[in-house]
Design a protein around this motif. Structure first.
Motif, PDB file in Angstrom:
ATOM      1  N   ARG A   8      36.743  32.162  44.045  1.00 51.12           N
ATOM      2  CA  ARG A   8      35.822  32.334  44.820  1.00 51.12           C
ATOM      3  C   ARG A   8      34.476  32.790  43.995  1.00 51.12           C
ATOM      4  NH1 ARG A   8      37.907  34.779  48.559  1.00 51.12           N
ATOM      5  NH2 ARG A   8      37.208  36.920  48.175  1.00 51.12           N
ATOM      6  N   GLU A   9      34.693  33.875  43.239  1.00 50.38           N
ATOM      7  CA  GLU A   9      33.547  34.607  42.588  1.00 50.38           C
ATOM      8  C   GLU A   9      33.273  34.030  41.194  1.00 50.38           C
ATOM      9  OE1 GLU A   9      32.077  37.256  43.965  1.00 50.38           O
ATOM     10  OE2 GLU A   9      33.202  36.971  45.652  1.00 50.38           O
ATOM     11  N   GLY A  10      33.756  32.584  41.082  1.00 57.44           N
ATOM     12  CA  GLY A  10      33.078  31.886  39.897  1.00 57.44           C
ATOM     13  C   GLY A  10      33.723  32.416  38.545  1.00 57.44           C
ATOM     14  N   THR A  11      34.824  32.869  38.372  1.00 56.83           N
ATOM     15  CA  THR A  11      35.538  33.090  37.149  1.00 56.83           C
ATOM     16  C   THR A  11      35.470  31.774  36.386  1.00 56.83           C
ATOM     17  OG1 THR A  11      36.800  34.786  38.361  1.00 56.83           O
ATOM     18  CG2 THR A  11      37.682  33.727  36.187  1.00 56.83           C
ATOM     19  N   PRO A  12      35.384  31.946  34.866  1.00 60.90           N
ATOM     20  CA  PRO A  12      35.176  30.899  34.102  1.00 60.90           C
ATOM     21  C   PRO A  12      36.717  30.292  34.024  1.00 60.90           C
ATOM     22  CG  PRO A  12      34.162  32.806  33.124  1.00 60.90           C
ATOM     23  CD  PRO A  12      34.705  33.297  34.318  1.00 60.90           C
ATOM     24  N   PRO A  13      36.710  28.959  34.256  1.00 63.53           N
ATOM     25  CA  PRO A  13      38.033  28.184  34.183  1.00 63.53           C
ATOM     26  C   PRO A  13      38.712  28.382  33.286  1.00 63.53           C
ATOM     27  CG  PRO A  13      36.161  26.698  34.819  1.00 63.53           C
ATOM     28  CD  PRO A  13      35.523  27.833  33.991  1.00 63.53           C
ATOM     29  N   GLU A  14      38.520  29.049  31.840  1.00 65.37           N
ATOM     30  CA  GLU A  14      39.406  28.939  31.030  1.00 65.37           C
ATOM     31  C   GLU A  14      40.178  30.241  31.172  1.00 65.37           C
ATOM     32  OE1 GLU A  14      35.258  30.174  29.438  1.00 65.37           O
ATOM     33  OE2 GLU A  14      36.041  28.662  30.762  1.00 65.37           O
ATOM     34  N   PHE A  15      39.363  31.502  31.725  1.00 65.31           N
ATOM     35  CA  PHE A  15      40.323  32.579  32.179  1.00 65.31           C
ATOM     36  C   PHE A  15      41.308  32.075  33.208  1.00 65.31           C
ATOM     37  CE2 PHE A  15      37.040  34.630  29.582  1.00 65.31           C
ATOM     38  CZ  PHE A  15      37.822  35.728  28.984  1.00 65.31           C
ATOM     39  N   LEU A  16      41.074  31.561  34.262  1.00 67.19           N
ATOM     40  CA  LEU A  16      41.835  31.229  35.441  1.00 67.19           C
ATOM     41  C   LEU A  16      43.106  30.494  34.763  1.00 67.19           C
ATOM     42  CD1 LEU A  16      39.267  29.963  37.953  1.00 67.19           C
ATOM     43  CD2 LEU A  16      40.846  32.125  38.103  1.00 67.19           C
ATOM     44  N   HIS A  17      42.773  29.460  33.873  1.00 65.98           N
ATOM     45  CA  HIS A  17      43.948  28.984  33.269  1.00 65.98           C
ATOM     46  C   HIS A  17      44.847  29.810  32.423  1.00 65.98           C
ATOM     47  CE1 HIS A  17      45.886  26.296  29.988  1.00 65.98           C
ATOM     48  NE2 HIS A  17      45.934  25.346  30.888  1.00 65.98           N
ATOM     49  N   THR A  18      44.193  30.363  31.635  1.00 63.27           N
ATOM     50  CA  THR A  18      44.847  31.260  30.590  1.00 63.27           C
ATOM     51  C   THR A  18      45.707  32.576  31.635  1.00 63.27           C
ATOM     52  OG1 THR A  18      43.394  31.502  28.959  1.00 63.27           O
ATOM     53  CG2 THR A  18      44.484  33.331  28.969  1.00 63.27           C
ATOM     54  N   TRP A  19      45.306  33.135  32.718  1.00 59.75           N
ATOM     55  CA  TRP A  19      45.866  34.137  33.582  1.00 59.75           C
ATOM     56  C   TRP A  19      46.919  33.454  34.299  1.00 59.75           C
ATOM     57  CZ3 TRP A  19      40.592  36.182  35.780  1.00 59.75           C
ATOM     58  CH2 TRP A  19      39.871  36.806  34.925  1.00 59.75           C
ATOM     59  N   LYS A 193      36.847  42.719  31.482  1.00 59.55           N
ATOM     60  CA  LYS A 193      35.447  42.464  31.493  1.00 59.55           C
ATOM     61  C   LYS A 193      34.982  41.454  32.510  1.00 59.55           C
ATOM     62  CE  LYS A 193      33.817  44.878  27.425  1.00 59.55           C
ATOM     63  NZ  LYS A 193      34.922  45.892  27.165  1.00 59.55           N
ATOM     64  N   VAL A 194      35.928  40.224  32.588  1.00 54.74           N
ATOM     65  CA  VAL A 194      35.436  39.173  33.508  1.00 54.74           C
ATOM     66  C   VAL A 194      35.645  39.820  34.952  1.00 54.74           C
ATOM     67  CG1 VAL A 194      36.176  36.792  34.127  1.00 54.74           C
ATOM     68  CG2 VAL A 194      35.917  37.127  31.905  1.00 54.74           C
ATOM     69  N   ILE A 195      36.750  40.261  35.073  1.00 54.81           N
ATOM     70  CA  ILE A 195      37.104  40.831  36.464  1.00 54.81           C
ATOM     71  C   ILE A 195      36.138  41.991  36.916  1.00 54.81           C
ATOM     72  CG2 ILE A 195      38.960  42.193  37.670  1.00 54.81           C
ATOM     73  CD1 ILE A 195      40.972  40.846  36.044  1.00 54.81           C
ATOM     74  N   LEU A 196      35.596  42.866  36.165  1.00 54.42           N
ATOM     75  CA  LEU A 196      34.629  43.678  36.572  1.00 54.42           C
ATOM     76  C   LEU A 196      33.353  43.258  36.915  1.00 54.42           C
ATOM     77  CD1 LEU A 196      35.315  46.673  34.082  1.00 54.42           C
ATOM     78  CD2 LEU A 196      36.372  46.420  36.480  1.00 54.42           C
ATOM     79  N   ALA A 197      32.839  42.003  35.982  1.00 57.58           N
ATOM     80  CA  ALA A 197      31.760  41.359  36.317  1.00 57.58           C
ATOM     81  C   ALA A 197      31.911  40.746  37.656  1.00 57.58           C
ATOM     82  CB  ALA A 197      31.502  40.143  35.226  1.00 57.58           C
ATOM     83  N   ARG A 201      29.342  41.556  41.042  1.00 54.55           N
ATOM     84  CA  ARG A 201      28.762  40.442  41.775  1.00 54.55           C
ATOM     85  C   ARG A 201      28.958  40.404  43.177  1.00 54.55           C
ATOM     86  NH1 ARG A 201      29.998  37.091  37.448  1.00 54.55           N
ATOM     87  NH2 ARG A 201      31.645  36.056  38.433  1.00 54.55           N
ATOM     88  N   SER A 202      30.319  40.695  43.520  1.00 55.86           N
ATOM     89  CA  SER A 202      30.779  40.606  45.148  1.00 55.86           C
ATOM     90  C   SER A 202      30.474  41.950  45.730  1.00 55.86           C
ATOM     91  CB  SER A 202      32.139  40.289  45.150  1.00 55.86           C
ATOM     92  OG  SER A 202      32.880  41.500  44.391  1.00 55.86           O
TER      93      SER A 202
END
Length: 218
Positions: A8-19, A193-197, A201-202
């Motif tokens: 929902r917060e717009g995490t880059p798809p490559e990170f979602l796939h990796t996680w 760093k992606v999660i903290l960003a 934002r939220s």
């Protein structure tokens, strides 16, 4: 990880796939070998086993059946036990109550770090944390429990993170990044760093990361 929030917060798809599928942390996969544990493990063998059971219950490690032969694909590196004193613990408490155990895989001796990917690390500094402060602010620190164990690794990498538990006569493997893997800090740093960003934002809350500590001010 809360993937619904992250998507929902717009995490880059490559990170979602990796996680979701696990970090691919190996440059190449060499034949599986087995190395003996460090003597430090024998000194606290039962305690090490209890820690592995805890991690298994959390889904962070996979334990194979007691007495079973080593799986053909499993590469077993030496395990080591690092015992440190708990800050603020009662000096008269039992030894286990005033100390903490960290299990480490010696992946240098096991040859795994030689084949691991290089991932850059850009940890924050105290200067960055202080720069967030205004007059009369308090600095606070949030400790990230089981830090490396939050980042799943892919199947090929998991087979390289094997261990042998002598107390229970069981082989096992880590399914998440582990202490001792040279690229665990890089995978953790990039993810955090992606999660903290997303958090900033939220919620508008800014935190800086120093390894497994999150530093903020209020």
């Amino acid at each position: 990880l809360n993937f619904e929030f992250l998507e929902r917060e717009g995490t880059p798809p490559e990170f979602l796939h990796t996680w979701k599928n696990g970090w691919e942390l190996m440059e190449r996969i060499e034949p599986a070998l087995e190395f003996p544990n460090h003597p430090s493990v024998a000194d606290v063998a039962e305690r090490c086993y209890r820690e592995r059971l805890r991690l298994a219950e959390l889904g962070k490690v996979q334990l194979f059946e007691p007495g079973a032969q080593k799986p053909e694909l499993l590469h077993v590196s030496p395990s080591a036990a690092v015992i440190t004193n708990k800050a603020g613990a009662d000096p008269d408490a039992a030894w286990e109550d005033r100390t903490k155990l960290r299990l480490v895989l010696d992946l240098k001796r096991g040859g795994v770090n030689r084949d691991a990917k290089h991932l850059d690390v850009n940890f924050a500094s105290a200067d960055k944390a202080v720069a967030l402060m205004s007059q009369y602010d308090w600095l606070y620190v949030i400790d990230f429990a089981d830090f490396f164990y939050n980042w799943k690794v892919c199947e090929d990498t998991a087979w390289k993170l094997g261990f042998y538990d002598a107390f229970s006569n069981r082989y096992g493997r880590y399914l998440y990044a582990v202490f001792g893997l040279t690229c665990s800090p890089g995978a953790s740093d990039a993810s955090l760093k992606v999660i903290l960003a997303n958090l900033k934002r939220s919620t508008g809350i800014t935190l800086v990361d120093w390894v497994d500590d999150l530093i903020g001010s209020a």
